[in-house]
Design a protein around this motif. Structure first.
Motif, PDB file in Angstrom:
ATOM      1  N   LEU A  36     -12.466 -20.460 -24.702  1.00 14.32           N
ATOM      2  CA  LEU A  36     -10.983 -20.923 -24.907  1.00 14.32           C
ATOM      3  C   LEU A  36     -10.340 -19.525 -24.488  1.00 14.32           C
ATOM      4  O   LEU A  36     -11.379 -18.846 -24.603  1.00 14.32           O
ATOM      5  N   GLY A  37      -9.444 -19.676 -23.418  1.00  9.53           N
ATOM      6  CA  GLY A  37      -8.873 -18.315 -22.699  1.00  9.53           C
ATOM      7  C   GLY A  37      -7.586 -18.850 -22.434  1.00  9.53           C
ATOM      8  O   GLY A  37      -6.955 -19.789 -22.266  1.00  9.53           O
ATOM      9  N   GLU A  38      -7.443 -17.978 -21.345  1.00  9.06           N
ATOM     10  CA  GLU A  38      -5.734 -18.021 -20.598  1.00  9.06           C
ATOM     11  C   GLU A  38      -6.739 -18.611 -18.967  1.00  9.06           C
ATOM     12  O   GLU A  38      -6.632 -17.295 -18.740  1.00  9.06           O
ATOM     13  N   PHE A  39      -6.690 -18.973 -18.565  1.00  9.22           N
ATOM     14  CA  PHE A  39      -7.604 -19.609 -16.921  1.00  9.22           C
ATOM     15  C   PHE A  39      -6.848 -19.477 -16.297  1.00  9.22           C
ATOM     16  O   PHE A  39      -7.018 -18.842 -15.164  1.00  9.22           O
ATOM     17  N   THR A  40      -5.916 -20.283 -16.150  1.00 12.03           N
ATOM     18  CA  THR A  40      -4.595 -20.463 -14.673  1.00 12.03           C
ATOM     19  C   THR A  40      -3.617 -19.431 -14.794  1.00 12.03           C
ATOM     20  O   THR A  40      -2.737 -19.242 -13.723  1.00 12.03           O
ATOM     21  N   THR A  41      -3.026 -19.931 -16.400  1.00 11.80           N
ATOM     22  CA  THR A  41      -1.644 -19.166 -16.227  1.00 11.80           C
ATOM     23  C   THR A  41      -1.543 -18.007 -16.998  1.00 11.80           C
ATOM     24  O   THR A  41      -1.964 -18.592 -18.648  1.00 11.80           O
ATOM     25  N   PRO A  42      -1.484 -16.500 -17.046  1.00  7.85           N
ATOM     26  CA  PRO A  42      -0.866 -16.349 -18.326  1.00  7.85           C
ATOM     27  C   PRO A  42       0.091 -16.662 -19.208  1.00  7.85           C
ATOM     28  O   PRO A  42       0.745 -17.158 -19.550  1.00  7.85           O
ATOM     29  N   SER A  43      -0.373 -16.332 -20.831  1.00  9.04           N
ATOM     30  CA  SER A  43      -0.005 -16.660 -21.861  1.00  9.04           C
ATOM     31  C   SER A  43       0.363 -17.757 -22.143  1.00  9.04           C
ATOM     32  O   SER A  43       1.109 -18.514 -23.059  1.00  9.04           O
ATOM     33  N   CYS A  44      -1.323 -18.347 -22.171  1.00  9.93           N
ATOM     34  CA  CYS A  44      -1.037 -19.890 -22.050  1.00  9.93           C
ATOM     35  C   CYS A  44      -2.352 -20.277 -22.298  1.00  9.93           C
ATOM     36  O   CYS A  44      -3.416 -20.255 -21.732  1.00  9.93           O
ATOM     37  N   GLN A  45      -1.896 -20.941 -24.128  1.00  7.15           N
ATOM     38  CA  GLN A  45      -3.991 -20.897 -23.861  1.00  7.15           C
ATOM     39  C   GLN A  45      -4.331 -22.404 -23.621  1.00  7.15           C
ATOM     40  O   GLN A  45      -4.181 -23.673 -23.433  1.00  7.15           O
ATOM     41  N   GLU A  46      -5.426 -22.310 -22.942  1.00  4.40           N
ATOM     42  CA  GLU A  46      -6.746 -23.500 -22.138  1.00  4.40           C
ATOM     43  C   GLU A  46      -8.414 -23.606 -22.915  1.00  4.40           C
ATOM     44  O   GLU A  46      -8.977 -22.298 -22.647  1.00  4.40           O
ATOM     45  N   ILE A  47      -8.501 -25.074 -22.766  1.00  8.95           N
ATOM     46  CA  ILE A  47      -9.740 -24.694 -22.748  1.00  8.95           C
ATOM     47  C   ILE A  47     -10.970 -25.024 -21.420  1.00  8.95           C
ATOM     48  O   ILE A  47     -10.174 -26.506 -21.028  1.00  8.95           O
ATOM     49  N   ALA A  48     -11.655 -24.921 -21.493  1.00  6.66           N
ATOM     50  CA  ALA A  48     -12.774 -25.063 -20.551  1.00  6.66           C
ATOM     51  C   ALA A  48     -13.743 -25.859 -21.353  1.00  6.66           C
ATOM     52  O   ALA A  48     -15.127 -25.284 -21.954  1.00  6.66           O
ATOM     53  N   VAL A  49     -14.594 -26.769 -20.708  1.00  6.37           N
ATOM     54  CA  VAL A  49     -15.324 -27.716 -21.406  1.00  6.37           C
ATOM     55  C   VAL A  49     -17.075 -27.878 -20.087  1.00  6.37           C
ATOM     56  O   VAL A  49     -15.669 -28.051 -19.213  1.00  6.37           O
ATOM     57  N   LEU A  50     -17.562 -27.725 -20.398  1.00  2.00           N
ATOM     58  CA  LEU A  50     -18.926 -28.369 -19.960  1.00  2.00           C
ATOM     59  C   LEU A  50     -19.134 -29.664 -20.070  1.00  2.00           C
ATOM     60  O   LEU A  50     -19.673 -29.687 -21.084  1.00  2.00           O
ATOM     61  N   ARG A  51     -19.479 -30.306 -19.365  1.00  2.00           N
ATOM     62  CA  ARG A  51     -19.914 -31.521 -19.633  1.00  2.00           C
ATOM     63  C   ARG A  51     -21.017 -31.976 -18.995  1.00  2.00           C
ATOM     64  O   ARG A  51     -21.631 -31.161 -17.691  1.00  2.00           O
ATOM     65  N   ALA A  52     -21.743 -32.688 -19.548  1.00  2.00           N
ATOM     66  CA  ALA A  52     -23.239 -33.583 -19.127  1.00  2.00           C
ATOM     67  C   ALA A  52     -22.999 -33.675 -17.590  1.00  2.00           C
ATOM     68  O   ALA A  52     -21.931 -34.392 -17.293  1.00  2.00           O
ATOM     69  N   GLY A  53     -23.845 -32.993 -16.131  1.00  2.00           N
ATOM     70  CA  GLY A  53     -23.779 -33.640 -15.690  1.00  2.00           C
ATOM     71  C   GLY A  53     -23.255 -32.682 -14.110  1.00  2.00           C
ATOM     72  O   GLY A  53     -22.790 -33.418 -13.095  1.00  2.00           O
TER      73      GLY A  53
END
Length: 116
Positions: A36-53
């Motif tokens: 969980l973090g702010e990856f693309t826009t400040p002050s917007c919560q985002e979730i990064a997911v690693l998928r199989a493959g």
């Protein structure tokens, strides 16, 4: 580009180079790790997911009014970006550099390499 070759000094043979395209028809379903973090826009919560493959996906939390009940709201996940890495991903972590307003996702791969 065409490649010309002469066999037995008499008959020229022409061969064309092939270009191959590697696409996945369906994205993989299982999630290996998430952060969980702010990856693309400040002050917007985002979730990064690693998928199989070897797929990395970033989703944003969006709050929306419920169409049936005007007083209630619902929270949705919207896909922001998807990247195919062509490697076996194992782990991820969130790092915020000093003075930065956005987070950086670090990803650990099967070969022991860390990518930022």
């Amino acid at each position: 580009p065409a490649i010309m070759a002469v066999i037995n000094d008499a008959v020229p043979v022409t061969a064309t180079a092939m270009k191959l395209l590697d696409l996945r028809l369906k994205p993989s379903g299982s999630i290996i790790s998430s952060a969980l973090g702010e990856f693309t826009t400040p002050s917007c919560q985002e979730i990064a997911v690693l998928r199989a493959g070897g797929t990395v996906e970033v989703y944003r939390f969006i709050t929306d009014k419920d169409e049936d009940d005007e007083d209630s709201t619902r929270t949705l996940l919207k896909l922001i970006t998807r990247m195919e890495t062509r490697s076996v991903l194992r782990s991820c972590a969130v790092v915020r550099l000093t003075g930065s307003k956005r987070d950086v996702l670090t990803v650990g791969a099967d070969g022991g390499a860390i990518s930022v």
